[in-house]
Write a protein that holds these residues in place. Sequence first.
Motif, short mmCIF file in Angstrom:
data_model
loop_
_atom_site.label_atom_id
_atom_site.label_comp_id
_atom_site.label_asym_id
_atom_site.label_seq_id
_atom_site.Cartn_x
_atom_site.Cartn_y
_atom_site.Cartn_z
N LEU A 54 0.69 -1.12 0.07
CA LEU A 54 0.00 -0.01 0.06
C LEU A 54 0.88 1.22 0.07
O LEU A 54 0.45 2.26 -0.75
N LEU A 55 1.78 1.20 0.74
CA LEU A 55 2.94 2.45 0.76
C LEU A 55 3.62 2.54 -0.65
O LEU A 55 3.71 3.72 -0.88
N ALA A 56 3.80 1.46 -1.41
CA ALA A 56 4.44 1.60 -2.50
C ALA A 56 3.34 2.05 -3.70
O ALA A 56 3.59 2.92 -4.55
N VAL A 57 2.14 1.85 -3.56
CA VAL A 57 1.25 2.45 -4.40
C VAL A 57 1.06 3.99 -3.99
O VAL A 57 0.81 4.79 -5.10
N LEU A 58 0.96 4.19 -2.80
CA LEU A 58 0.86 5.63 -2.46
C LEU A 58 2.00 6.47 -2.99
O LEU A 58 1.98 7.79 -3.35
N ASN A 59 3.38 5.94 -2.99
CA ASN A 59 4.56 6.57 -3.43
C ASN A 59 4.46 6.85 -4.95
O ASN A 59 5.05 7.78 -5.39
N ILE A 60 3.66 5.93 -5.59
CA ILE A 60 3.60 5.97 -7.18
C ILE A 60 2.61 7.17 -7.57
O ILE A 60 2.74 8.05 -8.44
N PHE A 61 1.91 7.51 -6.68
CA PHE A 61 0.52 8.70 -6.74
C PHE A 61 1.27 10.01 -6.66
O PHE A 61 0.62 11.00 -6.92
N THR A 62 2.59 10.15 -6.27
CA THR A 62 3.25 11.27 -6.32
C THR A 62 3.22 11.91 -7.58
O THR A 62 3.16 13.02 -7.65
N SER B 162 6.41 17.57 -0.50
CA SER B 162 6.30 17.17 0.80
C SER B 162 5.38 15.90 0.76
O SER B 162 5.59 15.07 1.83
N TYR B 163 4.64 15.69 -0.16
CA TYR B 163 3.88 14.26 -0.39
C TYR B 163 5.01 13.21 -0.18
O TYR B 163 4.81 12.24 0.21
N SER B 164 5.80 13.33 -1.40
CA SER B 164 6.72 12.19 -1.50
C SER B 164 7.83 12.11 -0.46
O SER B 164 8.04 10.88 -0.12
N ILE B 165 8.20 12.97 0.20
CA ILE B 165 9.08 12.98 1.44
C ILE B 165 8.01 12.14 2.60
O ILE B 165 8.71 11.39 3.39
N THR B 166 6.94 12.66 2.79
CA THR B 166 6.09 11.77 3.97
C THR B 166 5.84 10.37 3.54
O THR B 166 5.84 9.59 4.49
N VAL B 167 5.65 10.00 2.26
CA VAL B 167 5.40 8.73 1.94
C VAL B 167 6.75 7.87 2.34
O VAL B 167 6.97 6.79 2.68
N PHE B 168 8.01 8.55 1.94
CA PHE B 168 9.11 8.01 2.11
C PHE B 168 9.60 7.91 3.50
O PHE B 168 10.14 6.68 4.12
N LEU B 169 9.30 8.91 4.44
CA LEU B 169 9.40 8.93 5.72
C LEU B 169 8.56 7.70 6.41
O LEU B 169 8.79 6.94 7.43
N SER B 170 7.45 7.43 5.90
CA SER B 170 6.46 6.59 6.70
C SER B 170 7.00 4.91 6.18
O SER B 170 6.89 4.55 7.17
N PHE B 171 7.35 4.91 5.17
CA PHE B 171 8.16 3.76 4.92
C PHE B 171 9.18 3.51 5.65
O PHE B 171 9.56 2.37 6.02
N ALA B 172 10.07 4.46 5.94
CA ALA B 172 11.26 4.25 6.79
C ALA B 172 10.74 3.91 8.01
O ALA B 172 11.46 3.04 8.73
N VAL B 173 10.04 4.64 8.85
CA VAL B 173 9.68 4.54 9.91
C VAL B 173 8.92 3.35 10.24
O VAL B 173 9.14 2.22 11.10
N PHE B 174 8.12 2.61 9.25
CA PHE B 174 7.33 1.36 9.13
C PHE B 174 8.65 0.20 9.34
O PHE B 174 8.23 -0.61 9.96
N LEU B 175 9.52 0.32 8.51
CA LEU B 175 10.62 -0.87 8.35
C LEU B 175 11.17 -0.70 10.06
O LEU B 175 11.66 -1.90 10.49
N SER B 176 11.54 0.27 10.54
CA SER B 176 12.10 0.30 11.80
C SER B 176 11.12 -0.35 12.54
O SER B 176 11.58 -0.73 13.77
#
Length: 407
Positions: A241-249, A261-275
Motif C-alpha cells: 500500500l505504501l508503494a502504491v501511495l509512493n507512485i501517486f506522487t 512534501s507528499y513524496s517525502i512524507t510517504v518515504f519517511l512513512s516507509f522508513a519508520v514502518f521498516l524500523s
Amino acid sequence: MARFILSVILIWFLNACSQAQTGNNMKALMTKLFITDGYNKEVRPSLNQSEPLRVDLDLFLVAVNGIDEVGQKLITTGFVDIYWKDEYLQWAPATYGDLSTIYVSQDKIWKPDISLQNGFKKLDELGNGFIKVIIEKDGMLRWSPFEIFETKCDINIEKFPFDEQTCDIIFVVWSYSISEVKISKGLKGINFYNFKGNGEWKVVSTSATVDSSAETRVKFSLTVRRIPTFYLINVIAPIVLLAVLNIFTFALPVDCGEKMSYSITVFLSFAVFLSIVSSTLPKTAGSILEFYLMFQLGMGTIVVIVTAVELRLHFRSKPVPKWLQVVFTLSFIKYMRSKKNVGCSDNNTQNDSATMNGEVIKKERTHADSIELTWPDIIARVDMILFWVLLVAVIIMTLIIYLLLTN
C-alpha cells in the motif's frame, strides 16, 4: 445350610486376603531383586553378553516452542518412551501376592546412556532422579524422561514468511557400541498425544529412521511450516500500500505545491514502518522479502529525487531545448494517431477515415510545430509516463516475489 454357605464365604475371603498385595510383598520383592540377587546397575542386563541389547524409542511431542533463525535452533518439548528388557529383574508374581508391576527410581537400575546427539546444551543424561521406571514381571522396562529439546537445525529463510523447515532430533547411545546396545524406533515413531499447537508454526509431516552404519542412533525428523497470516497483514500488505501511495506522487500536479512534501512524507512513512517491523523480521540475510523491501525503498528514493528535479525544471526560466520538444511532440502525435484509428467498420469507412486521419494528423503536426512546449508541459507528460511505468513495475515485481515465495 446357612452355616455351610457362611463358611465358604469366610474361606474365600481369607484366601483373597492372603493373596492380596501388601507392603511386605513389595519389601520382599525389592530385597530379592536388589540385595539377595546382587543386582548391579553397572552390568548390562543380558544373560548372554555377546548379544546386543535391543532398546526401542518412541518420541511423544508435546509442543513446538519455536525456531531460532539466528542460532539455527529448533526448540521442542516432549518425552521419550524407552523400552528394553532387563533379564536380571524378573520374578514370579504368585510368590509376591500377584505383584506384577513395580516402580523404581531411574538411578537404581541399569539404563542405556542415550543422549541427544545434535543438542545445544552440554552432554547430559536424560531425565531426572525423581522419574520412575516401570518394571514388569517379565523384565520389560519403560522409562519416560521428559525434556525441553534444543537441537541444531539448518534454517533456510529464503521464502520467509512462506518457508518450511525440516529439523532432526537425533538420539544416540553414547558409550556402548552397536554390538552391545542397539536402539531402534518403536511402532509409534513420533506421537502427538497431548500435543499443543504453536501460533507461528504448523507441523506438516514427521518421520523416524534408524541409522546403524557406524553407531546406533534414531533420527526423528520434523517438518514445520510457518503460518504467514500475521506477516501478510502486518508487514507485506502495508508495504504494498505504501508503494502504491509512493507512485501517486506523479499524479499530483506540480502547481499544487504539495508534491515534494507528499513524496517525502510517504518515504519517511516507509522508513519508520521498516524500523517498527524490523523486530518481527528474521535477523539473518537471504530472504527474498528483503530484496523486495530494498526494491521498494529504492523506488521511494528515486521518486523523491525525480520530484526534486521536476520542481527545479518546472520553474526554470530558460526555454525547452529543441530536441526535447521534438521528442515529446512526436510522442504526442503518435498518441493522437492511435486515438483516431479506433472504431473503423468497413472498407469505405476505413478509406475515408484514413484520408481524414491523414489530414487531421497533418493539421496536428503543423499545429504542434507551431506551438512551443514549455517546461510545465514537459513535466506533466513525464509525470504521466512515470506514473504508469512505475505502477506496472510495482505490480510485476510484487507478483514475481509472491510466486517465488509461494512456489
